[in-house]
Design a protein around this motif. Structure first.
Motif: not given
Ligand code: ADP
Ligand code: ADP
Length: 222
Positions: A13, A16, A18, A37-44
């Motif tokens: 992103f 950043d 992911a 951990p938070s921010g590791s890329g799980k949601s992505t």
């Molecule tokens: P997790 O689910 O593990 O907390 P995310 O997948 O949400 O991690 O995020 C992984 C990295 O990608 C983070 O640094 C987050 O800030 C960045 N990120 C995720 N989605 C977006 C987005 N839509 N726009 C900008 N940065 C994003």
């Protein structure tokens, strides 16, 4: 043959990054927990598996369909017909009763109101929520609302359920009930479940755990 797969997936992103080279297969009927951990890329990773996002490079697959090659409209159609989604909170429409919230996906899919409401009531009954059918989300406890969300995700009989921190807003007893409900129903119907959590007790309900660290899978926890 896996129901879901990603191959050498990278996703950034802006500046950043992911995900930096993730391979993963999910088998039909499997309940998989993605931890880390938070921010590791799980949601992505969840969003790429679900065809919400596409990778910058590498590929994402649903059965024989290469979802990363599809446009947004085709992915939206696929998500509607094949997948159910559960989020952390705030996902029920606040002005609709529980039964109307659960009916909604069927109405969107073109079912008549009568059929949709009947099916919705059946699912609420199955989740022990029959007496709460007419209540608004604000009149439900967090655990009850999350079980309504499970009913809404299951009412269209999806092949895969994606859940992003489904217990993140719940106390531990409600979290247990929600995970028991979700895993029992998915086992009974053979529905594949992919869930993101950073809670080990939530992940313990899964068949398998994988851990994402700094955009890479760092192996299975078990
Ligand atoms: P997790 O689910 O593990 O907390 P995310 O997948 O949400 O991690 O995020 C992984 C990295 O990608 C983070 O640094 C987050 O800030 C960045 N990120 C995720 N989605 C977006 C987005 N839509 N726009 C900008 N940065 C994003
Ligand atoms: P999580 O609880 O999984 O860490 P976040 O609160 O980090 O989730 O992110 C929630 C949603 O916001 C996700 O869909 C993610 O892709 C998106 N997101 C995460 N980081 C950013 C960001 N820096 N900018 C924009 N969107 C983001």
């Amino acid at each position: 043959r896996p129901v879901l797969a990603v191959r050498d997936v990278h996703r950034s992103f802006g500046m950043d990054t992911a995900l930096r080279g993730v391979d993963l297969e999910v088998q039909p009927g499997e309940i998989l927990a993605i931890m880390g951990p938070s921010g590791s890329g799980k949601s992505t990773l969840l969003h790429i598996l679900a065809g919400v996002l596409t990778p910058d490079s590498g590929s994402a697959h649903y059965g024989s369909t290469v979802t990363s090659d599809l446009g947004e409209a085709a992915r939206a159609k696929l998500r509607l017909s094949e997948f159910g989604f559960i989020f952390q909170f705030g996902q029920l429409l606040p002005d609709l009763s529980a039964v109307d919230n659960v009916s909604l996906p069927l109405l969107i899919a073109g079912q008549s109101r009568e059929v949709a409401v009947r099916q919705a009531r059946r699912w609420l009954e199955r989740l022990g929520l029959a007496e709460h059918a007419e209540k608004l989300p604000s009149e439900l406890s967090g655990g009850q609302a999350q079980r309504v969300a499970i009913a809404r995700a299951l009412v269209t009989a999806p092949k895969v359920i994606f859940a992003d921190e489904p217990t993140g807003a719940l106390d531990s007893l409600s979290a247990e009930q929600v995970m028991l409900t979700l895993t029992e129903l998915s086992r009974a119907s053979g529905t594949t479940v992919v869930l993101v959590t950073h809670d080990a007790r939530t992940a313990a309900y899964a068949d398998r755990e994988v851990v994402v660290r700094d955009g890479r899978l760092s192996g299975s926890a078990r």
